[in-house]
Design a protein around this motif. Structure first.
Motif, PDB file in Angstrom:
ATOM      1  N   ALA A   1      46.184  35.047  19.662  1.00 15.10           N
ATOM      2  CA  ALA A   1      44.987  35.724  20.162  1.00 15.10           C
ATOM      3  C   ALA A   1      43.906  35.771  19.084  1.00 15.10           C
ATOM      4  O   ALA A   1      42.730  35.520  19.350  1.00 15.10           O
ATOM      5  CB  ALA A   1      45.344  37.137  20.619  1.00 15.10           C
TER       6      ALA A   1
ATOM      7  N   SER B   1      40.279  33.948  19.193  1.00 11.78           N
ATOM      8  CA  SER B   1      39.061  34.729  19.052  1.00 11.78           C
ATOM      9  C   SER B   1      38.195  34.209  17.910  1.00 11.78           C
ATOM     10  O   SER B   1      36.967  34.122  18.025  1.00 11.78           O
ATOM     11  CB  SER B   1      39.459  36.196  18.834  1.00 11.78           C
ATOM     12  OG  SER B   1      38.322  36.993  18.720  1.00 11.78           O
TER      13      SER B   1
ATOM     14  N   THR C   1      43.269  29.725  29.324  1.00 14.97           N
ATOM     15  CA  THR C   1      44.592  30.233  28.938  1.00 14.97           C
ATOM     16  C   THR C   1      45.501  30.237  30.151  1.00 14.97           C
ATOM     17  O   THR C   1      45.033  30.353  31.279  1.00 14.97           O
ATOM     18  CB  THR C   1      44.542  31.694  28.423  1.00 14.97           C
ATOM     19  OG1 THR C   1      44.024  32.535  29.459  1.00 14.97           O
ATOM     20  CG2 THR C   1      43.667  31.834  27.197  1.00 14.97           C
TER      21      THR C   1
ATOM     22  N   VAL D   1      47.819  35.595  24.736  1.00 15.44           N
ATOM     23  CA  VAL D   1      46.400  35.834  24.513  1.00 15.44           C
ATOM     24  C   VAL D   1      45.905  36.813  25.571  1.00 15.44           C
ATOM     25  O   VAL D   1      45.999  36.559  26.758  1.00 15.44           O
ATOM     26  CB  VAL D   1      45.596  34.521  24.599  1.00 15.44           C
ATOM     27  CG1 VAL D   1      44.108  34.805  24.453  1.00 15.44           C
ATOM     28  CG2 VAL D   1      46.044  33.563  23.520  1.00 15.44           C
ATOM     29  N   ASP D   2      45.416  37.942  25.108  1.00 20.19           N
ATOM     30  CA  ASP D   2      44.863  38.922  26.025  1.00 20.19           C
ATOM     31  C   ASP D   2      43.418  38.501  26.300  1.00 20.19           C
ATOM     32  O   ASP D   2      42.494  38.886  25.620  1.00 20.19           O
ATOM     33  CB  ASP D   2      44.927  40.305  25.370  1.00 20.19           C
ATOM     34  CG  ASP D   2      44.421  41.389  26.300  1.00 20.19           C
ATOM     35  OD1 ASP D   2      44.072  41.070  27.458  1.00 20.19           O
ATOM     36  OD2 ASP D   2      44.369  42.547  25.873  1.00 20.19           O
TER      37      ASP D   2
END
Ligand SMILES: Nc1nc2c(ncn2[C@@H]2O[C@H](COP(=O)(O)OP(=O)(O)O)[C@@H](O)[C@H]2O)c(=O)[nH]1
Ligand SMILES: [Mg+2]
Length: 423
Positions: free
Chosen positions: A131, A135, A153, A161-162
């Protein structure tokens, strides 16, 4: 003198990235992805130029049609004169600028080619977390002046990965014919969707899926003023794609841009809240002053950190091995339990690589590596503040029974907590 030369070269790199130099962008992305020594300085110098791009997350199960949809989005956005970068965390079906732009490449439309940048990211081997790597790569292309950054994703529940924390607008891609699976995706995916796309709308079941999703949205409480639209698309024929770009634009106007640059995301997710509840019940973890960095329930991952204090130092002046084990074991225990099971540790192993001193920051990140019916194994990477790998840990759990699964665990005060972080 030597230092001046290095500083000048660094400044030139930063300027080149800001100016959109493709080679400089590609190199910076590699530095960030591979956590090279110069990455931190580069990101710090690019930071003032970030937060301008509209970050659109495109998520959904493998085969849902994400990559095909992104290709169509690239065509539509470049048609509108926008510069678009793609960071794909699902490299199973890679998109290439050439295949996307097709005829326009053959016709020598160099503006279209210049306006698209596509990069895949390997989904393993990021000590700081996938993640975070994602980012940071978004930060690089944002600073390079792309108007739109699309992040591909695999679906919530399958990726660490949020996406909702990184993207300003989360587009969830649902192929038709999900049937009962609609219920299964409901919890995770509908929560994060700002826009729902029914892909492959040329399939006969598309109408039914569109209606099912719209019905489910009616049940969902409206958050803020945004009404989640359900948009059918046939991406290979560019159908529904202009409407999708319009919806993305409207959403950006509503919520703004640069969410990831201000979100206290990682510590405020339901998983992190549950992990904090585990920690609150663990006197030893509190005694050692371990801090939660992030946690996720999908596969079960957790990152905890500690700053080495005088009481953590051993008789040789280094960090006590017991603290390192405690940190690794806590990350492991949280990760395993967050995966939705009460997990009992049956075996652990730890290998030490470099030392630590008072004042150093030590971070342990646990992620799953193997999962059977009864046993599952997690690996934990321990890194120092400068990014050096300090130690590695692996732990195996015996999965005893399902518990604190689903977000209900948060409401159910006592669900399995007596076993946490590990029985
Ligand atoms: N019939 C039809 N097939 C599609 C459509 N969109 C994608 N596909 C197909 O679905 C498969 C998976 O697509 P892909 O974009 O790779 O999915 P991803 O794994 O989610 O990125 C490919 O064979 C695509 O050609 C569509 O609108 N209609
Ligand atoms: Mg794909």
């Amino acid at each position: 003198m030597k230092r001046d030369t290095a500083d000048a070269a660094h400044a030139a790199r930063v300027a080149a990235i800001r100016a959109g130099d493709r080679m400089a962008i590609a190199r910076a992305l590699s530095a960030v992805e591979n956590e090279l020594p110069d990455a931190a300085r580069l990101l710090a110098d690019l930071e003032p130029s970030t937060g301008r791009a509209h970050v659109v997350g495109v998520t959904g199960a493998p085969g849902a049609g994400k990559s095909t949809l992104i290709s169509a989005l690239l065509r539509e956005c470049t048609r509108r004169g926008r510069r678009v970068a793609v960071v794909a965390v699902d490299p199973s079906s890679p998109i290439t600028g050439g295949s996307v732009l097709g005829d326009r490449v053959r016709m020598g439309d160099s503006a279209a080619v210049e306006n698209v940048f596509v990069r895949s990211i390997a989904s393993r081997g990021h000590s700081g977390g996938l993640a975070k790597a994602t980012s940071r790569m978004v930060d690089v292309v944002d600073a390079a002046g792309f108007d739109v950054v699309i992040v591909e994703t695999v679906g919530a529940g399958q990726s660490e990965v949020d996406i909702a924390a990184i993207a300003d607008t989360s587009v969830v891609v649902c192929p038709p014919g999900l049937g009962d699976d609609v219920q299964a995706i409901k919890a995770g995916i509908l929560e994060i969707a700002d826009i729902l796309v029914v892909s492959k709308a040329d399939s006969p079941q598309a109408g039914e899926t569109t209606r099912d999703l719209a019905d489910m949205l009616k049940l969902k409480r409206a958050t803020g003023g945004w009404k989640v639209p359900v948009l059918p698309t046939v991406a290979p024929r560019d159908e529904g794609v202009a409407a999708l770009v319009d919806a993305c634009d409207r959403h950006a106007q509503e919520v703004g841009r640069g969410r990831r640059t201000r979100a206290p995301d990682a510590t405020d997710t339901p998983a992190a809240q549950l992990a904090r509840r585990f920690i609150e019940r663990d006197g030893f973890v509190r005694h050692c002053r371990l801090e939660l960095v992030e946690a996720g329930r999908a596969e079960g991952h957790a990152t905890v950190a500690v700053t080495i204090r005088p009481e953590h130092v051993n008789f040789n002046g280094g960090c006590h091995g017991g603290l390192m084990f405690t940190l690794a074991d806590t990350a492991f225990g949280l990760a395993a339990n967050l995966a939705g099971f009460v997990a009992v540790g049956i075996d652990t192993h730890m290998a030490f690589h470099v030392g630590l001193r008072e004042g150093d920051r030590l971070t342990a990140r646990a992620y799953p590596v193997a999962r059977g019916k009864r046993v599952a194994t997690w690996r934990v990477d321990l890194t120092r503040g400068d990014g050096r790998m300090v130690a590695t840990f692996s732990g195996t759990v015996f999965v005893t029974r399902q518990a604190h699964g689903g977000v209900e665990g948060l409401e159910d005060e006592d669900a399995g907590v007596e076993h946490a972080p590990r029985g």
